[in-house]
Design an enzyme around this catalytic site. Structure first.
Site, short mmCIF file in Angstrom:
data_model
loop_
_atom_site.label_atom_id
_atom_site.label_comp_id
_atom_site.label_asym_id
_atom_site.label_seq_id
_atom_site.Cartn_x
_atom_site.Cartn_y
_atom_site.Cartn_z
N SER B 134 -39.89 -36.82 -27.83
CA SER B 134 -39.34 -36.43 -29.13
C SER B 134 -40.51 -35.92 -29.96
CB SER B 134 -38.72 -37.65 -29.81
OG SER B 134 -38.60 -37.43 -31.21
N TYR B 147 -39.47 -46.46 -32.04
CA TYR B 147 -39.09 -45.18 -31.44
C TYR B 147 -40.31 -44.29 -31.23
CZ TYR B 147 -36.23 -41.04 -30.58
OH TYR B 147 -35.64 -39.94 -30.00
N SER B 150 -42.65 -45.57 -28.49
CA SER B 150 -42.09 -45.45 -27.14
C SER B 150 -42.09 -43.99 -26.68
CB SER B 150 -40.68 -46.03 -27.08
OG SER B 150 -39.76 -45.24 -27.81
N LYS B 151 -41.79 -43.07 -27.59
CA LYS B 151 -41.79 -41.66 -27.22
C LYS B 151 -43.21 -41.15 -26.99
CE LYS B 151 -37.37 -40.92 -27.06
NZ LYS B 151 -36.72 -40.64 -25.77
N THR B 182 -26.65 -34.97 -31.84
CA THR B 182 -26.18 -35.79 -30.71
C THR B 182 -25.60 -37.08 -31.29
OG1 THR B 182 -28.25 -37.02 -30.51
CG2 THR B 182 -28.09 -34.99 -29.22
#
Lengths: 76, 243
Positions: B134, B147, B150-151, B182
């Site tokens: 991301s 987030y 982890s990305k 999404t």
């Protein structure tokens, strides 16, 4: 560990094309390179809880020489 | 021979969109991992080229069994890790359990799948592995410690693995989308107030993306047209990251 089992484990872990014998020279394998050396260090570490040094790797020739490094008493 | 491709997170968002595109090609045998088959029942029903595998990636210790049972004779040409979860939490509430949970899906499951995919038994030389990171893997945002980290971790996986697998000409790349419409984004927007949502949208100079906007680069990375491309991060974000 039985030597036969160890040979099979090496073929599997190092993803070798053909089977090994104790007289096979690992350095002469088509697959041999620094990555395979790294996989060998990992496999030995997992199975025998010992870390082969760069010097060990340099000195290893045949599978028998690897077994000697690990310690023949650990094999049957 | 048909090309076998594996996709995680196949039931929604980008995973579903790339699956739909790939299934237009009758030379592709697609394997999709997901949890809720009802979300893509139309794809499952109409395609002999599609195998849906109901598998929860939280169960990392079952990945080995997955390869033994479902993929025993399969050598993959492509892999796309689309499965991912996100959570907005201040660090004061980020317990080890919560951190583990987000890393389990976003990172650890990918590494475990790649552990088997990297074996000659399960991949062809010249294969292409793609991890969905991301823009948040390179940038930051308040409340996104889990987030973002982890990305970002996936980018490290990509670079190391690209080197490890270069001998077999297996390419490993990361795609870093900005905000794409999404279900995951909808969930994100639900957690933010309207002002914040407007702000995020306005930070994308050419607007937020649609899943179809990301499919193109995935098709390119899976194809031989990208055969000299490995270890890279591709930001595709409508200009979000250039400001």
């Amino acid at each position: 560990m039985e030597i036969e089992k160890f040979l099979k484990l090496l073929v599997e872990e190092l993803e070798l094309e053909s089977p090994l014998t104790v007289t096979t020279n690992l350095k002469e394998l088509e697959e041999w390179d620094s990555m395979v050396a790294m996989m060998l260090i990992g496999a030995v570490s997992n199975e025998f809880d010992m870390t082969l040094s760069a010097k060990d790797i340099e000195e290893i020739t045949t599978v028998q020489s690897l077994i000697n490094k690990i310690g023949v008493e650990k094999f049957s | 021979m048909k090309k076998s491709i594996l996709i995680t997170g196949v039931t929604s968002g980008i995973g579903k969109a790339i699956a739909e595109e790939l299934l237009l090609d009758s030379n592709i045998q697609l394997f999709g991992i997901g949890r809720d088959r009802t979300k893509i029942q139309h794809l499952i029903n109409n395609n002999v080229n599609f195998t849906f595998i109901n598998f929860d990636l939280f169960q990392i210790d079952k990945v080995e069994g997955l390869f033994k049972e479902e993929f025993n004779d399969i050598k993959f040409s492509g892999f796309i890790h689309c499965a991912g979860i996100e959570e907005t939490l201040p660090i004061s509430l980020y317990t080890p359990e919560k951190v583990r949970s987000i890393f389990q899906i976003n990172v650890f499951s990918a590494i475990e799948l790649l552990r088997f995919l990297s074996k000659k038994k399960h991949s062809l030389d010249g294969a292409s592995f793609i991890l969905m990171s991301s823009v948040m893997g390179e940038l930051g945002q308040a409340g996104k410690v889990g987030y973002c980290s982890s990305k970002a971790a996936l980018l490290g996986v990509v670079k190391s693995l690209a080197l490890e697998l270069s001998k077999r000409v297996i390419r490993v790349n990361a795609v870093l989308p900005g905000i794409v419409n999404t279900p995951l984004t909808e969930k994100l927007f639900e957690q933010l107030d309207e002002e914040n949502v407007r702000k995020i949208k306005s930070m994308h100079p050419i607007g937020i993306g649609e899943v179809s906007d990301v499919v193109g680069i995935l098709m390119y990375l899976l194809s031989d047209k990208s055969k000299w491309v490995t270890g890279q991060n591709f930001k595709i974000d409508g200009g979000y990251s250039i400001q």
